[in-house]
Design an enzyme around this catalytic site. Structure first.
Site, mmCIF file in Angstrom:
data_model
loop_
_atom_site.group_PDB
_atom_site.id
_atom_site.type_symbol
_atom_site.label_atom_id
_atom_site.label_comp_id
_atom_site.label_asym_id
_atom_site.label_seq_id
_atom_site.Cartn_x
_atom_site.Cartn_y
_atom_site.Cartn_z
ATOM 1 N N ASN A 1 -12.843 -3.317 2.678
ATOM 2 C CA ASN A 1 -13.850 -2.264 2.761
ATOM 3 C C ASN A 1 -14.722 -2.329 1.510
ATOM 4 O O ASN A 1 -14.193 -2.402 0.398
ATOM 5 C CB ASN A 1 -13.177 -0.882 2.841
ATOM 6 C CG ASN A 1 -12.299 -0.737 4.081
ATOM 7 O OD1 ASN A 1 -12.602 -1.305 5.124
ATOM 8 N ND2 ASN A 1 -11.220 0.015 3.967
ATOM 9 N N HIS B 1 -10.350 -5.247 -3.022
ATOM 10 C CA HIS B 1 -9.004 -5.489 -2.485
ATOM 11 C C HIS B 1 -9.087 -5.851 -1.015
ATOM 12 O O HIS B 1 -9.981 -5.404 -0.301
ATOM 13 C CB HIS B 1 -8.107 -4.258 -2.666
ATOM 14 C CG HIS B 1 -8.681 -2.992 -2.100
ATOM 15 N ND1 HIS B 1 -9.618 -2.228 -2.779
ATOM 16 C CD2 HIS B 1 -8.473 -2.356 -0.926
ATOM 17 C CE1 HIS B 1 -9.943 -1.181 -2.042
ATOM 18 N NE2 HIS B 1 -9.272 -1.250 -0.901
ATOM 19 N N PHE B 2 -8.125 -6.655 -0.600
ATOM 20 C CA PHE B 2 -7.981 -7.005 0.814
ATOM 21 C C PHE B 2 -6.733 -6.301 1.336
ATOM 22 O O PHE B 2 -5.670 -6.371 0.716
ATOM 23 C CB PHE B 2 -7.812 -8.517 0.996
ATOM 24 C CG PHE B 2 -9.067 -9.300 0.721
ATOM 25 C CD1 PHE B 2 -9.949 -9.618 1.739
ATOM 26 C CD2 PHE B 2 -9.373 -9.707 -0.577
ATOM 27 C CE1 PHE B 2 -11.114 -10.335 1.482
ATOM 28 C CE2 PHE B 2 -10.533 -10.421 -0.837
ATOM 29 C CZ PHE B 2 -11.407 -10.733 0.187
ATOM 30 N N HIS B 3 -6.879 -5.650 2.473
ATOM 31 C CA HIS B 3 -5.727 -5.079 3.176
ATOM 32 C C HIS B 3 -5.164 -6.139 4.111
ATOM 33 O O HIS B 3 -5.921 -6.772 4.849
ATOM 34 C CB HIS B 3 -6.155 -3.905 4.066
ATOM 35 C CG HIS B 3 -6.698 -2.718 3.351
ATOM 36 N ND1 HIS B 3 -5.945 -1.602 3.104
ATOM 37 C CD2 HIS B 3 -7.941 -2.462 2.846
ATOM 38 C CE1 HIS B 3 -6.703 -0.691 2.486
ATOM 39 N NE2 HIS B 3 -7.915 -1.192 2.317
ATOM 40 N N GLN C 1 -14.402 2.509 1.735
ATOM 41 C CA GLN C 1 -13.728 2.115 0.486
ATOM 42 C C GLN C 1 -13.498 3.343 -0.384
ATOM 43 O O GLN C 1 -14.451 4.021 -0.784
ATOM 44 C CB GLN C 1 -14.576 1.092 -0.283
ATOM 45 C CG GLN C 1 -13.873 0.577 -1.540
ATOM 46 C CD GLN C 1 -14.722 -0.410 -2.340
ATOM 47 O OE1 GLN C 1 -15.930 -0.497 -2.140
ATOM 48 N NE2 GLN C 1 -14.095 -1.131 -3.239
ATOM 49 N N ASP D 1 0.855 -1.195 0.000
ATOM 50 C CA ASP D 1 0.000 0.000 0.000
ATOM 51 C C ASP D 1 0.889 1.242 0.000
ATOM 52 O O ASP D 1 1.865 1.314 0.752
ATOM 53 C CB ASP D 1 -0.920 -0.028 1.238
ATOM 54 C CG ASP D 1 -2.035 0.990 1.155
ATOM 55 O OD1 ASP D 1 -1.734 2.193 0.984
ATOM 56 O OD2 ASP D 1 -3.212 0.600 1.264
ATOM 57 N N ILE D 2 0.512 2.214 -0.839
ATOM 58 C CA ILE D 2 1.316 3.443 -0.970
ATOM 59 C C ILE D 2 1.167 4.351 0.262
ATOM 60 O O ILE D 2 2.012 5.216 0.508
ATOM 61 C CB ILE D 2 0.911 4.186 -2.270
ATOM 62 C CG1 ILE D 2 2.037 5.046 -2.798
ATOM 63 C CG2 ILE D 2 -0.354 5.011 -2.080
ATOM 64 C CD1 ILE D 2 1.773 5.606 -4.193
HETATM 65 P P1 5GP Z 1 -9.716 1.519 0.625
HETATM 66 O O1 5GP Z 1 -9.964 2.717 1.503
HETATM 67 O O2 5GP Z 1 -10.342 1.686 -0.730
HETATM 68 O O3 5GP Z 1 -10.060 0.222 1.288
HETATM 69 O O4 5GP Z 1 -8.137 1.473 0.451
HETATM 70 C C1 5GP Z 1 -7.470 1.855 -0.701
HETATM 71 C C2 5GP Z 1 -5.990 1.790 -0.405
HETATM 72 O O5 5GP Z 1 -5.297 1.925 -1.629
HETATM 73 C C3 5GP Z 1 -5.484 2.887 0.537
HETATM 74 O O6 5GP Z 1 -4.911 2.289 1.681
HETATM 75 C C4 5GP Z 1 -4.459 3.634 -0.305
HETATM 76 O O7 5GP Z 1 -3.320 4.035 0.428
HETATM 77 C C5 5GP Z 1 -4.118 2.629 -1.384
HETATM 78 N N1 5GP Z 1 -3.739 3.233 -2.655
HETATM 79 C C6 5GP Z 1 -4.402 4.208 -3.327
HETATM 80 N N2 5GP Z 1 -3.770 4.503 -4.478
HETATM 81 C C7 5GP Z 1 -2.696 3.699 -4.546
HETATM 82 C C8 5GP Z 1 -1.649 3.555 -5.516
HETATM 83 O O8 5GP Z 1 -1.587 4.216 -6.548
HETATM 84 N N3 5GP Z 1 -0.701 2.606 -5.243
HETATM 85 C C9 5GP Z 1 -0.738 1.846 -4.106
HETATM 86 N N4 5GP Z 1 0.248 0.959 -3.943
HETATM 87 N N5 5GP Z 1 -1.711 1.966 -3.173
HETATM 88 C C10 5GP Z 1 -2.674 2.879 -3.391
#
Ligand code: 5GP
Ligand code: ZN
Length: 138
Positions: free
Chosen positions: A88, A101-103, A95, A32-33
């Site tokens: 999420n 996606h799974f964290h 989300q 995750d970035i």
């Molecule tokens: P969500 O809130 O949708 O469950 O989580 C999305 C995740 O994607 C966030 O933790 C965010 O930091 C990560 N993310 C968003 N854009 C990018 C990207 O361009 N590259 C990577 N590696 N992670 C990303």
């Protein structure tokens, strides 16, 4: 967010770079970035599905079947005491990227990354009423 604007589809296509952890025919995992702990990893379907209830069971199974291997690698490499696996679904649930996606979030004892969520008790009869509503939709 349409498929063509989807950040994760761009990562799958290789037009946006990622720090790759794992890849197979249906699944990609990368760091995750914006990590909430070191080693925070995302495991995604290569195909675009907005959320879990839109994803077919074959593709979802492919992702879930690699989670034991990836969670083990992440938590061992980070010397974690535990880890959270989060998915999420929908804006209301936090989300931001509408591609399933799974964290995987490695955790250390007492790290304070998440507290306990607030909980409440159902009044008499409410749990059964809700269960019936849900079962009617299965
Ligand atoms: P969500 O809130 O949708 O469950 O989580 C999305 C995740 O994607 C966030 O933790 C965010 O930091 C990560 N993310 C968003 N854009 C990018 C990207 O361009 N590259 C990577 N590696 N992670 C990303
Ligand atoms: Zn996508």
């Amino acid at each position: 967010m349409s498929e063509s604007d989807c950040i994760f589809c761009k990562i799958v296509a290789g037009t946006i770079p990622c720090t790759k952890i794992y890849e197979d025919e249906k699944v990609l995992a990368f760091l995750d970035i914006g990590p909430i702990s070191e080693g925070h990893t995302l495991v995604i379907t290569k195909e675009h599905f907005t959320k879990m209830d839109k994803c077919n069971s074959e593709t979802l199974s492919a992702v879930v079947s690699v989670l034991p291997r990836i969670t083990a690698a992440v938590s061992q490499a980070m010397q974690a005491d535990g880890y959270n696996v989060l998915c999420n679904n929908g804006r209301a649930a936090g989300q931001l990227v509408e591609h399933i996606h799974f964290h995987i979030i490695p955790r250390k004892t007492g790290d304070g990354v998440f507290g306990r969520w607030p909980s409440f008790e159902y009044p008499q009869g409410k749990a059964r009423e809700l269960a019936e509503k849900i079962c009617a939709k299965l």
